[in-house]
Scaffold this motif. Structure first.
Motif, PDB file in Angstrom:
ATOM      1  N   SER A   1      19.212  29.624   2.122  1.00  0.00           N
ATOM      2  CA  SER A   1      20.148  30.380   2.966  1.00  0.00           C
ATOM      3  C   SER A   1      20.487  29.650   4.264  1.00  0.00           C
ATOM      4  N   ASN A   2      19.525  28.939   4.870  1.00  0.00           N
ATOM      5  CA  ASN A   2      19.805  28.269   6.144  1.00  0.00           C
ATOM      6  C   ASN A   2      20.423  26.892   5.973  1.00  0.00           C
ATOM      7  N   GLY A   3      20.526  26.377   4.755  1.00  0.00           N
ATOM      8  CA  GLY A   3      21.170  25.094   4.508  1.00  0.00           C
ATOM      9  C   GLY A   3      20.299  23.882   4.734  1.00  0.00           C
ATOM     10  N   TYR A   4      19.054  24.068   5.153  1.00  0.00           N
ATOM     11  CA  TYR A   4      18.190  22.919   5.447  1.00  0.00           C
ATOM     12  C   TYR A   4      17.843  22.165   4.157  1.00  0.00           C
ATOM     13  N   LEU A   5      17.496  22.889   3.098  1.00  0.00           N
ATOM     14  CA  LEU A   5      17.178  22.224   1.826  1.00  0.00           C
ATOM     15  C   LEU A   5      18.407  21.572   1.209  1.00  0.00           C
ATOM     16  N   VAL A   6      19.567  22.155   1.427  1.00  0.00           N
ATOM     17  CA  VAL A   6      20.806  21.542   0.914  1.00  0.00           C
ATOM     18  C   VAL A   6      21.038  20.198   1.601  1.00  0.00           C
ATOM     19  N   ALA A   7      20.809  20.154   2.925  1.00  0.00           N
ATOM     20  CA  ALA A   7      20.950  18.882   3.642  1.00  0.00           C
ATOM     21  C   ALA A   7      19.918  17.860   3.171  1.00  0.00           C
ATOM     22  N   GLU A   8      18.707  18.306   2.860  1.00  0.00           N
ATOM     23  CA  GLU A   8      17.675  17.382   2.383  1.00  0.00           C
ATOM     24  C   GLU A   8      18.028  16.824   1.009  1.00  0.00           C
ATOM     25  N   ILE A   9      18.634  17.643   0.166  1.00  0.00           N
ATOM     26  CA  ILE A   9      19.074  17.161  -1.151  1.00  0.00           C
ATOM     27  C   ILE A   9      20.166  16.112  -0.984  1.00  0.00           C
ATOM     28  N   LEU A  10      21.121  16.379  -0.094  1.00  0.00           N
ATOM     29  CA  LEU A  10      22.221  15.433   0.120  1.00  0.00           C
ATOM     30  C   LEU A  10      21.734  14.141   0.761  1.00  0.00           C
ATOM     31  N   SER A  11      20.659  14.216   1.537  1.00  0.00           N
ATOM     32  CA  SER A  11      20.149  13.003   2.188  1.00  0.00           C
ATOM     33  C   SER A  11      19.601  12.004   1.174  1.00  0.00           C
ATOM     34  N   TRP A  12      19.176  12.467   0.000  1.00  0.00           N
ATOM     35  CA  TRP A  12      18.716  11.545  -1.035  1.00  0.00           C
ATOM     36  C   TRP A  12      19.872  10.734  -1.611  1.00  0.00           C
ATOM     37  N   TYR A  13      21.061  11.288  -1.638  1.00  0.00           N
ATOM     38  CA  TYR A  13      22.224  10.594  -2.196  1.00  0.00           C
ATOM     39  C   TYR A  13      23.068   9.931  -1.108  1.00  0.00           C
ATOM     40  N   HIS A  14      23.014  10.434   0.130  1.00  0.00           N
ATOM     41  CA  HIS A  14      23.788   9.865   1.240  1.00  0.00           C
ATOM     42  C   HIS A  14      22.868   9.748   2.462  1.00  0.00           C
ATOM     43  N   PRO A  15      21.933   8.827   2.437  1.00  0.00           N
ATOM     44  CA  PRO A  15      20.962   8.756   3.551  1.00  0.00           C
ATOM     45  C   PRO A  15      21.580   8.313   4.871  1.00  0.00           C
ATOM     46  N   LYS A  16      22.672   7.545   4.833  1.00  0.00           N
ATOM     47  CA  LYS A  16      23.272   7.069   6.075  1.00  0.00           C
ATOM     48  C   LYS A  16      24.147   8.118   6.748  1.00  0.00           C
ATOM     49  N   GLU A  17      24.614   9.096   5.975  1.00  0.00           N
ATOM     50  CA  GLU A  17      25.540  10.085   6.529  1.00  0.00           C
ATOM     51  C   GLU A  17      24.845  11.396   6.871  1.00  0.00           C
TER      52      GLU A  17
END
Length: 285
Positions: free
Chosen positions: A29-45
């Motif tokens: 709900s807070n989007g923190y895990l969604v950002a962590e998932i995306l960081s695996w595919y886009h670590p620089k962004e």
């Protein structure tokens, strides 16, 4: 976790997230895990220090504003109503979000027997309950309209429209209950429902139906329309209303009216004739 497909669960476990996913409705709900998932595919962004792992509505809005900007830059197809449902912890919204992320990031489809819908409400749960335990209109509003929606709503009209949609859906569900169990609500069948239905015989075309519909009306043969010989006809002349009588009958009509008014009858009897005059005798009745 049981609501997610098996391949999606394996994918989440392979990412080695800092928080184990137990209840997707609350964990995403807070989007923190969604950002962590995306960081695996886009670590620089995606930088994790920009996101706050909090439960307040302000933390959720800040995190999701950054994520929505990233989705627009990458042209990721994440529906806005899915994001809104995830923020407000709507039922099945987080599961749809994770499946869309899985399809977008891995280019692999998810296999489900029945496709998901974006109507995030408790209607499926209410349909499983007995009739006496189902929610009323006020309970339906309370279950489907979160407090965070009241805090973050753009205006009063937007919230009123949401409330009206919930009430309309509840009334439709109530009408379905009346059809499902008419004895509980004291509904009596109508005359049309009590009437026995006509049997439809398969294999009959429209021509056969038209023949059966006109079977009771038999056409008379041409020979039956002939007039019998012993029948005589009398011609009857009828004067039409609204037309003036002929000019030669006007004098006769005036004389007849005068005779009826004075009660006298004046036949003419010739007593004698000469070259100069004719004598006429008048008789009264």
């Amino acid at each position: 976790m049981n609501a997610l497909p098996r391949e999606v669960l394996k994918w989440l476990q392979s990412l080695d997230l800092s928080i184990s996913v137990k209840n997707p409705k609350w964990d995403f709900s807070n989007g923190y895990l969604v950002a962590e998932i995306l960081s695996w595919y886009h670590p620089k962004e995606i930088k994790m220090h920009s996101y706050n792992n909090g439960t307040s509505i302000q933390s959720k809005i800040l995190n999701w504003d950054l994520l929505e900007t990233f989705f627009k830059n990458k042209n990721y197809t994440i529906d806005g109503d899915v994001i809104e449902g995830t923020i407000h912890c709507k039922s099945a919204a987080a599961e749809v979000l994770v499946e869309q992320l899985y399809t977008t990031l891995t280019n692999r489809p998810t296999y489900r027997l029945t496709p998901r819908t974006h109507t995030f409400n408790d209607l499926s749960y209410q349909s499983k309950l007995p009739l006496h335990a189902r929610a009323t209109a006020s309970t339906a509003i309370k279950n489907n309209l979160a407090n965070t929606e009241l805090e973050t709503g753009p205006d009063t009209n937007h919230l009123c429209n949401k409330t009206q949609q919930i009430i309309s859906l509840h009334l439709q569900h109530k009408q379905h209950q009346r059809i499902q169990d008419p004895d509980r609500f004291g509904i009596k069948p109508t005359l049309g429902e009590l009437r026995p239905k006509a049997r439809i015989i398969p294999g009959k075309d429209c021509a056969a139906k038209s023949q059966t519909s006109t079977a009771g009306r038999k056409s008379r043969p041409v020979s039956a329309n002939k007039v019998p010989e012993n029948v005589q006809f009398v011609e009857v002349k009828v004067k039409q209303l609204g037309r003036d009588p002929p000019s030669d009958n006007i004098a006769q009509l005036e004389q007849k009216l005068n005779n009826n008014m004075y009660g006298t009858y004046q036949p003419t009897v010739s007593l004698g004739e000469s070259k100069e005059f004719t004598a006429v005798a008048q008789h009264s009745r």
